[in-house]
Design an enzyme around this catalytic site. Structure first.
Site, PDB file in Angstrom:
ATOM      1  N   GLU A   1      -6.012  17.015 -11.827  1.00 25.60           N
ATOM      2  CA  GLU A   1      -4.555  17.244 -11.917  1.00 25.60           C
ATOM      3  C   GLU A   1      -4.180  17.692 -13.331  1.00 25.60           C
ATOM      4  OE1 GLU A   1      -2.197  13.850 -10.697  1.00 25.60           O
ATOM      5  OE2 GLU A   1      -0.444  15.092 -10.282  1.00 25.60           O
TER       6      GLU A   1
ATOM      7  N   LYS B   1       1.626  -4.110  -5.891  1.00 24.59           N
ATOM      8  CA  LYS B   1       2.158  -4.553  -7.193  1.00 24.59           C
ATOM      9  C   LYS B   1       2.306  -6.058  -7.260  1.00 24.59           C
ATOM     10  CE  LYS B   1       4.422  -0.154  -7.573  1.00 24.59           C
ATOM     11  NZ  LYS B   1       3.910   0.354  -6.286  1.00 24.59           N
TER      12      LYS B   1
ATOM     13  N   ASP C   1      -4.028   2.297  -9.506  1.00 28.71           N
ATOM     14  CA  ASP C   1      -3.318   2.991 -10.592  1.00 28.71           C
ATOM     15  C   ASP C   1      -4.289   3.118 -11.772  1.00 28.71           C
ATOM     16  OD1 ASP C   1      -1.722   3.504 -12.928  1.00 28.71           O
ATOM     17  OD2 ASP C   1       0.041   2.761 -11.853  1.00 28.71           O
TER      18      ASP C   1
ATOM     19  N   HIS D   1      -0.701  13.156   2.000  1.00 27.15           N
ATOM     20  CA  HIS D   1      -0.595  12.800   0.576  1.00 27.15           C
ATOM     21  C   HIS D   1       0.881  12.537   0.257  1.00 27.15           C
ATOM     22  CE1 HIS D   1      -2.177  13.462  -3.776  1.00 27.15           C
ATOM     23  NE2 HIS D   1      -0.971  12.905  -3.848  1.00 27.15           N
TER      24      HIS D   1
ATOM     25  N   ASP E   1       5.432  13.674  -3.539  1.00 27.89           N
ATOM     26  CA  ASP E   1       6.566  12.782  -3.795  1.00 27.89           C
ATOM     27  C   ASP E   1       7.837  13.498  -3.341  1.00 27.89           C
ATOM     28  OD1 ASP E   1       5.166  10.628  -5.421  1.00 27.89           O
ATOM     29  OD2 ASP E   1       4.644  12.399  -6.594  1.00 27.89           O
TER      30      ASP E   1
ATOM     31  N   HIS F   1       3.213   9.452  -1.640  1.00 32.60           N
ATOM     32  CA  HIS F   1       3.314   8.167  -2.348  1.00 32.60           C
ATOM     33  C   HIS F   1       4.623   7.502  -1.944  1.00 32.60           C
ATOM     34  CE1 HIS F   1       0.048   9.122  -5.273  1.00 32.60           C
ATOM     35  NE2 HIS F   1       0.493  10.369  -5.148  1.00 32.60           N
TER      36      HIS F   1
HETATM   37  C1  6MZ Z   1      -0.787  10.954  -9.821  1.00 32.56           C
HETATM   38  C2  6MZ Z   1       0.947   9.927  -8.735  1.00 32.56           C
HETATM   39  C3  6MZ Z   1       1.619  11.174  -8.588  1.00 32.56           C
HETATM   40  O1  6MZ Z   1       2.248   3.787  -5.474  1.00 32.56           O
HETATM   41  O2  6MZ Z   1       4.381   2.978  -6.409  1.00 32.56           O
HETATM   42  N1  6MZ Z   1       1.729   8.985  -8.182  1.00 32.56           N
HETATM   43  N2  6MZ Z   1      -0.240   9.834  -9.336  1.00 32.56           N
HETATM   44  N3  6MZ Z   1      -0.202  12.168  -9.731  1.00 32.56           N
HETATM   45  C4  6MZ Z   1       0.992  12.320  -9.132  1.00 32.56           C
HETATM   46  N4  6MZ Z   1       1.541  13.570  -9.124  1.00 32.56           N
HETATM   47  C5  6MZ Z   1       2.876  13.860  -9.437  1.00 32.56           C
HETATM   48  N5  6MZ Z   1       2.760  10.947  -7.921  1.00 32.56           N
HETATM   49  C6  6MZ Z   1       2.808   9.603  -7.671  1.00 32.56           C
HETATM   50  O3  6MZ Z   1       4.154   5.375  -5.726  1.00 32.56           O
HETATM   51  C7  6MZ Z   1       4.329   5.855  -7.028  1.00 32.56           C
HETATM   52  C8  6MZ Z   1       3.019   5.903  -7.763  1.00 32.56           C
HETATM   53  O4  6MZ Z   1       2.158   6.897  -7.178  1.00 32.56           O
HETATM   54  C9  6MZ Z   1       1.385   7.542  -8.179  1.00 32.56           C
HETATM   55  C10 6MZ Z   1       1.760   6.903  -9.507  1.00 32.56           C
HETATM   56  O5  6MZ Z   1       0.856   5.858  -9.792  1.00 32.56           O
HETATM   57  C11 6MZ Z   1       3.143   6.347  -9.210  1.00 32.56           C
HETATM   58  O6  6MZ Z   1       3.489   5.263 -10.056  1.00 32.56           O
HETATM   59  P1  6MZ Z   1       3.734   3.861  -5.401  1.00 32.56           P
HETATM   60  O7  6MZ Z   1       4.280   3.640  -4.023  1.00 32.56           O
END
Ligand code: 6MZ
Length: 362
Positions: free
Chosen positions: A227, A100, A167, A13, A303, A15
């Site tokens: 969440e 995107k 998203d 997990h 993240d 991003h």
């Molecule tokens: C929900 C999250 C997140 O996709 O642009 N993202 N969505 N909950 C979280 N918890 C903190 N953390 C990140 O990476 C950034 C995107 O991932 C999702 C959000 O849509 C965020 O804009 P990418 O690579």
């Protein structure tokens, strides 16, 4: 090297735009500052701020996207993120990102993803395997045996697979477009779909047609689930039977029961949950309940950039907070193999990597 760094780990997990190094974000902000697109001093403060509410985190993502959404930068951050995970002995990484569109620079969801794949191709610090074997015609790419990640004498190897995120701001049509893109890019390592984004935005029914389509087509699915408190969503999400869910914080008693019966693996992101104050203190984190119930779970970063963490740090944190020793943490990491979105060949290779690392555990 500390054991939580040297032991092999599995990240499921992460991003992409949340995992960028601060130094890279600051460099990108400086360049845009010089061009007059942003005011660097304002942005610097936002990037370096350490504790953020969940709402502030999503505002930060809007800023990060301004800094990163061009093809060259997407390629750069992908390469760096993979190399950073590999450097702390992550041997299998599922990286998720939201395709995107940005018409002003000629970016389509497809070209965004091509830039991501270009970033995977650009990885040089480690051997990378990102094309599922059944699609790989280049024998050489996958013929390298998994090196011992902890040995230090050979080049490390990392498996990377991609998940495309929908998203929660998106429409049904946009979500379906993402699923179609995932299907087109299966031969480039896209294995599944994630539903993410600000959890207070959007409705489950908007995404359901796209997710059903993905499920019918055999893509793996993981959902951000519970969440925030949302009485309407958790139940239908669990009924949908995704292969995994992320977070699982705000569950009612009956939903906990359903989760445990379903055995759906949970991606646990400790630092993220604490920093966003979704959970007030680590002592009451549901990790303990799930771990004691032997429910399938895997520690993840969410993240790493935004929350200033790393997967090694998550293992260290769990070990300290929950009184688990090196051996228990190693076994926890190893069970992650069962929940990856990859085939038996990859799983077998990872088992061998963990077996070999286990011999040196003491
Ligand atoms: C929900 C999250 C997140 O996709 O642009 N993202 N969505 N909950 C979280 N918890 C903190 N953390 C990140 O990476 C950034 C995107 O991932 C999702 C959000 O849509 C965020 O804009 P990418 O690579």
């Amino acid at each position: 090297m500390e054991w939580w760094v040297s032991m092999p780990k599995i990240e499921l997990h992460a991003h992409l735009n949340g995992s960028i190094r601060d130094s890279t974000l600051l460099e990108l902000a400086r360049v845009l500052g010089e061009k007059g697109v942003i005011v660097f001093s304002d942005v610097e403060h936002v990037i370096m701020k350490n504790d953020r509410s969940l709402g502030e985190v999503f505002k930060l993502f809007d800023l990060i996207h301004i800094l990163t959404t061009d093809h060259k930068t997407v390629t750069r951050i992908t390469k760096e993120v993979v190399e950073d995970f590999a450097s702390e002995n992550v041997v299998y990484l599922e990286l998720r990102t939201t395709p995107k569109k940005n018409d002003s620079i000629g970016m389509s969801k497809h070209s965004y993803m091509e830039a991501v794949v270009e970033g995977l191709r650009a990885v040089t610090a480690v051997d990378i395997d990102f094309v599922p074997h059944k699609f790989n015609t280049q024998d050489s790419l996958n013929s390298i045996a998994m090196n011992d990640a902890c040995d230090g004498t050979k080049k490390k190897k990392i498996y990377v697979r991609l998940l495309l995120s929908i998203d929660r701001r998106e429409t049904t049509e946009a979500a379906i477009e993402t699923v179609k893109l995932a299907l087109e890019m299966r031969d480039l390592g896209v294995v599944g779909i994630d539903l993410s984004g600000n959890p207070v935005v959007g409705e489950w029914n908007t995404f359901l047609p796209a997710l059903k389509f993905a499920q019918e087509q055999g893509l793996y699915i993981t959902l951000h689930c519970g969440e925030v408190l949302n009485c309407q969503e958790v139940q239908p999400m669990l009924d949908f039977l995704p292969q995994r869910i992320g977070h699982a914080i705000f569950f009612e008693e009956e939903e906990w029961r359903q989760l445990k019966t379903s055995k759906i693996p949970v991606e646990i992101c400790l630092t993220s949950n604490i920093k966003t104050e979704s959970i007030s203190s680590i002592d009451i984190h549901h990790f303990v309940d799930l771990y004691n119930a032997k429910h399938p779970l895997v520690l993840c970063t969410d993240d790493a950039g935004v929350f200033s963490t790393s997967l090694s740090n998550e293992y260290k944190l769990a070990s300290t907070a929950f009184g688990l020793g090196k051996k228990e943490m190693f076994e926890l990491a190893r069970t992650g193999i069962e929940f990856i979105f990859a085939g038996d060949e990859v799983k077998q290779d990872l088992v061998e990597t963990f077996d070999s690392a286990a011999k040196k555990l003491n």
